[in-house]
Design a protein around this motif. Structure first.
Motif, PDB file in Angstrom:
ATOM      1  N   MET A 100       0.054  17.191   4.953  1.00 30.02           N
ATOM      2  CA  MET A 100       0.490  18.436   5.578  1.00 30.02           C
ATOM      3  C   MET A 100      -0.230  18.666   6.902  1.00 30.02           C
ATOM      4  SD  MET A 100       2.700  20.908   4.578  1.00 30.02           S
ATOM      5  CE  MET A 100       2.633  21.481   2.876  1.00 30.02           C
ATOM      6  N   GLU A 101      -1.509  18.257   6.994  1.00 28.44           N
ATOM      7  CA  GLU A 101      -2.313  18.511   8.190  1.00 28.44           C
ATOM      8  C   GLU A 101      -1.990  17.575   9.354  1.00 28.44           C
ATOM      9  OE1 GLU A 101      -6.457  20.042   6.008  1.00 28.44           O
ATOM     10  OE2 GLU A 101      -6.439  18.205   7.202  1.00 28.44           O
TER      11      GLU A 101
ATOM     12  N   SER B  65      -3.885  11.416  -0.155  1.00 26.39           N
ATOM     13  CA  SER B  65      -4.611  12.077   0.931  1.00 26.39           C
ATOM     14  C   SER B  65      -5.024  13.508   0.609  1.00 26.39           C
ATOM     15  CB  SER B  65      -3.748  12.096   2.196  1.00 26.39           C
ATOM     16  OG  SER B  65      -2.615  12.946   2.002  1.00 26.39           O
ATOM     17  N   HIS B  66      -4.462  14.096  -0.450  1.00 19.70           N
ATOM     18  CA  HIS B  66      -4.683  15.515  -0.766  1.00 19.70           C
ATOM     19  C   HIS B  66      -4.318  16.406   0.420  1.00 19.70           C
ATOM     20  CE1 HIS B  66      -7.408  13.355  -3.611  1.00 19.70           C
ATOM     21  NE2 HIS B  66      -6.824  14.190  -4.449  1.00 19.70           N
ATOM     22  N   ASP B  67      -3.322  15.946   1.177  1.00 21.05           N
ATOM     23  CA  ASP B  67      -2.819  16.688   2.345  1.00 21.05           C
ATOM     24  C   ASP B  67      -3.859  16.827   3.452  1.00 21.05           C
ATOM     25  OD1 ASP B  67      -0.070  17.168   2.104  1.00 21.05           O
ATOM     26  OD2 ASP B  67      -0.399  18.736   0.617  1.00 21.05           O
ATOM     27  N   SER B  68      -4.885  15.975   3.443  1.00 18.27           N
ATOM     28  CA  SER B  68      -5.930  15.997   4.466  1.00 18.27           C
ATOM     29  C   SER B  68      -5.684  14.927   5.516  1.00 18.27           C
ATOM     30  CB  SER B  68      -7.301  15.772   3.817  1.00 18.27           C
ATOM     31  OG  SER B  68      -8.267  15.366   4.761  1.00 18.27           O
ATOM     32  N   TYR B  69      -5.689  15.313   6.788  1.00 13.65           N
ATOM     33  CA  TYR B  69      -5.522  14.340   7.874  1.00 13.65           C
ATOM     34  C   TYR B  69      -6.663  13.327   7.876  1.00 13.65           C
ATOM     35  CZ  TYR B  69      -5.778  12.428  12.613  1.00 13.65           C
ATOM     36  OH  TYR B  69      -5.880  11.579  13.684  1.00 13.65           O
TER      37      TYR B  69
ATOM     38  N   GLY C  37       0.831  -1.199   0.000  1.00 13.21           N
ATOM     39  CA  GLY C  37       0.000   0.000   0.000  1.00 13.21           C
ATOM     40  C   GLY C  37       0.866   1.250   0.000  1.00 13.21           C
ATOM     41  N   VAL C  38       0.493   2.223  -0.813  1.00 14.19           N
ATOM     42  CA  VAL C  38       1.218   3.490  -0.895  1.00 14.19           C
ATOM     43  C   VAL C  38       0.238   4.618  -0.607  1.00 14.19           C
ATOM     44  CG1 VAL C  38       2.544   5.039  -2.378  1.00 14.19           C
ATOM     45  CG2 VAL C  38       2.857   2.563  -2.574  1.00 14.19           C
ATOM     46  N   LEU C  39       0.548   5.413   0.400  1.00  8.94           N
ATOM     47  CA  LEU C  39      -0.313   6.533   0.797  1.00  8.94           C
ATOM     48  C   LEU C  39       0.511   7.819   0.708  1.00  8.94           C
ATOM     49  CD1 LEU C  39      -2.781   7.892   1.959  1.00  8.94           C
ATOM     50  CD2 LEU C  39      -2.273   6.864   4.176  1.00  8.94           C
ATOM     51  N   VAL C  40       0.214   8.615  -0.313  1.00 10.09           N
ATOM     52  CA  VAL C  40       0.986   9.835  -0.553  1.00 10.09           C
ATOM     53  C   VAL C  40       0.055  11.052  -0.543  1.00 10.09           C
ATOM     54  CG1 VAL C  40       2.857   8.721  -1.820  1.00 10.09           C
ATOM     55  CG2 VAL C  40       0.809   9.459  -3.056  1.00 10.09           C
ATOM     56  N   THR C  41       0.635  12.229  -0.749  1.00 10.11           N
ATOM     57  CA  THR C  41      -0.129  13.465  -0.622  1.00 10.11           C
ATOM     58  C   THR C  41      -0.905  13.793  -1.897  1.00 10.11           C
ATOM     59  OG1 THR C  41       1.884  14.671  -1.202  1.00 10.11           O
ATOM     60  CG2 THR C  41       1.401  14.369   1.131  1.00 10.11           C
TER      61      THR C  41
ATOM     62  N   VAL D  66       7.316  33.008   5.821  1.00 13.35           N
ATOM     63  CA  VAL D  66       5.866  32.827   5.708  1.00 13.35           C
ATOM     64  C   VAL D  66       5.532  31.358   5.491  1.00 13.35           C
ATOM     65  CG1 VAL D  66       3.787  33.425   4.405  1.00 13.35           C
ATOM     66  CG2 VAL D  66       5.557  35.154   4.809  1.00 13.35           C
ATOM     67  N   ASP D  67       4.591  30.872   6.305  1.00 11.05           N
ATOM     68  CA  ASP D  67       4.111  29.489   6.253  1.00 11.05           C
ATOM     69  C   ASP D  67       3.047  29.380   5.166  1.00 11.05           C
ATOM     70  OD1 ASP D  67       2.656  27.138   6.702  1.00 11.05           O
ATOM     71  OD2 ASP D  67       3.060  27.150   8.854  1.00 11.05           O
ATOM     72  N   SER D  68       3.304  28.538   4.166  1.00 10.90           N
ATOM     73  CA  SER D  68       2.339  28.290   3.083  1.00 10.90           C
ATOM     74  C   SER D  68       1.744  26.906   3.270  1.00 10.90           C
ATOM     75  CB  SER D  68       3.047  28.376   1.721  1.00 10.90           C
ATOM     76  OG  SER D  68       2.231  27.863   0.694  1.00 10.90           O
ATOM     77  N   SER D  69       0.440  26.834   3.499  1.00 13.11           N
ATOM     78  CA  SER D  69      -0.195  25.552   3.825  1.00 13.11           C
ATOM     79  C   SER D  69      -0.104  24.534   2.702  1.00 13.11           C
ATOM     80  CB  SER D  69      -1.668  25.767   4.191  1.00 13.11           C
ATOM     81  OG  SER D  69      -2.361  26.366   3.107  1.00 13.11           O
ATOM     82  N   GLY D  70      -0.117  25.013   1.446  1.00 11.12           N
ATOM     83  CA  GLY D  70      -0.111  24.067   0.332  1.00 11.12           C
ATOM     84  C   GLY D  70       1.089  24.163  -0.580  1.00 11.12           C
ATOM     85  N   LEU D  71       1.904  25.208  -0.410  1.00  8.11           N
ATOM     86  CA  LEU D  71       3.054  25.445  -1.283  1.00  8.11           C
ATOM     87  C   LEU D  71       2.655  25.382  -2.758  1.00  8.11           C
ATOM     88  CD1 LEU D  71       5.892  23.495   0.593  1.00  8.11           C
ATOM     89  CD2 LEU D  71       5.747  25.966   0.285  1.00  8.11           C
ATOM     90  N   THR D  72       1.519  26.002  -3.075  1.00  2.35           N
ATOM     91  CA  THR D  72       1.020  26.014  -4.442  1.00  2.35           C
ATOM     92  C   THR D  72       1.628  27.179  -5.226  1.00  2.35           C
ATOM     93  OG1 THR D  72      -0.849  27.443  -3.878  1.00  2.35           O
ATOM     94  CG2 THR D  72      -1.190  25.065  -3.665  1.00  2.35           C
ATOM     95  N   PHE D  73       1.416  27.167  -6.545  1.00  3.88           N
ATOM     96  CA  PHE D  73       1.868  28.261  -7.398  1.00  3.88           C
ATOM     97  C   PHE D  73       1.220  29.570  -6.959  1.00  3.88           C
ATOM     98  CE2 PHE D  73       0.849  31.061 -10.931  1.00  3.88           C
ATOM     99  CZ  PHE D  73       2.092  31.291 -11.492  1.00  3.88           C
TER     100      PHE D  73
END
Length: 350
Positions: free
Chosen positions: A130-131, A102-106, A68-72, A222-229
């Motif tokens: 991330m969460e 997980s889409h970075d969701s806990y 099983g592989v669980l990634v973001t 600065v903390d970026s929650s998603g590090l998106t563009f």
């Protein structure tokens, strides 16, 4: 039109007038079955369109040959390269891979870890969302002797395999590179600092500044929650609005760094003369964007290969030693190397 039924070992046994136990053993190359019979059975199976039910076989033995592989987020180049390394190594060893994101969701991570557990995977490789702060949902794998590898984003305190880079050293290298290019006021776009991946990169950034007697300005971190563009662009625009804007930006991934480049270009800033920028991961976009993005290499494929090998070797150890246990406080940490990849976004003519 009636759906065609799957061919079973009973159908093959009937066709060849052999016992089902003989068919089963022949399909598994059992040494008690002659080569002639094995060839005959496999030929008939192929002609009849037989498909072995590996999941059902695994369930009978209370274990599959599925990792099983669980990634973001699968659409991130680093993650897709990581998965490629995992799959390549797993397939060579006769294992399949079940991929979830997980889409970075806990909450999604908790639910997906349960789904993988219920699917009776033989091992699990995870890069934390991330969460995620509480990792107790992975304890069930340890209790059931299912090998667990955390990769890249790893928990600070969890007794299991961890495959990662030295994020402190990488953050230090990135910042030092900007300092060596003449930058005196360096901003940092970081991921969520409860993730040690990003807190360690920040620590390396801070130490590089202090070592060079440069100030650490918290307004430039600065903390970026998603590090998106979009976040990279927005945060960079905030920096550029300061009365005393930065002359360098270190972003904790290439996506946010590209956002910084685009923000600078829209402002008419010269890169790297007015603002030098370095990212992290060495994603394909780093060499495509104009100017080329300086970055830190992140050995994603090798991390995936190493993680899969940990699972496979652990399972082999369990087979060879009935007394071996996943509960023996495994704290093995594997560190892989990183390097600065200098391109036009930071290389000044000093």
């Amino acid at each position: 039109m009636q759906e065609k039924k799957d061919v079973t070992i009973y159908d093959i046994a009937e066709r060849l007038s052999l016992a089902t136990s003989t068919i089963s053993r022949a399909l598994k190359d059992h040494p008690s079955i002659s080569d002639k019979t094995i060839k005959k059975v496999k030929k008939a199976a192929e002609e009849m369109g037989f498909r072995p039910n590996t999941l059902a076989a695994g369930l009978r033995g209370n274990q599959t040959k599925i990792i099983g592989v669980l990634v973001t987020r699968i659409n991130r180049p680093f993650i897709s390269s990581l998965i490629s390394g995992i799959e390549e190594t797993a397939q060579k060893a006769g294992y399949s891979v079940m991929i979830t994101q997980s889409h970075d969701s806990y909450t999604d991570e908790v639910n997906l870890s349960k789904a993988l557990y219920d699917s009776r995977v033989c091992g699990i490789i995870c890069s934390l969302a991330m969460e995620t702060r509480d990792t107790s949902h992975f304890q069930k794998f340890i209790e059931k002797n299912i090998p667990l590898v955390f990769v890249d984003r790893v928990p600070k305190d969890f007794n299991t395999y961890r495959v990662m880079i030295d994020n402190y050293s990488a953050g230090y290298k990135a910042t030092k590179h900007l300092i060596e290019q003449g930058c005196k006021r360096i901003a940092h776009i970081t991921g969520s600092l409860h993730r040690n991946t990003y807190s360690e990169r920040k620590r390396g950034y801070v130490d590089a500044l202090l070592e060079s007697n440069l100030p650490v300005d918290e307004s430039l971190i600065v903390d970026s929650s998603g590090l998106t563009f979009e976040e990279g662009e927005m945060i960079s625009n905030t920096f550029f609005d300061f009365p005393n804007p930065p002359d360098g930006i270190f972003a904790s991934n290439d996506t946010a760094a590209v956002g910084a480049i685009q923000a600078a270009k829209k402002r008419g800033l010269k890169i790297p003369q007015d603002i030098a920028i370095i990212g992290f991961n060495d994603d394909p976009i780093a060499s495509i964007i104009d100017p080329g993005l300086s970055t830190i290499s992140h050995p994603a494929v090798k991390m995936g290969q190493t993680s899969a090998k940990k699972i496979i070797n652990h399972l082999k150890s369990l087979r060879n030693n009935a007394n071996a246990s996943n509960k023996d406080n495994i704290t093995e940490v594997t560190f892989l190397n990183t390097e600065v990849v200098a391109r036009e976004s930071s290389k000044k003519e000093l």
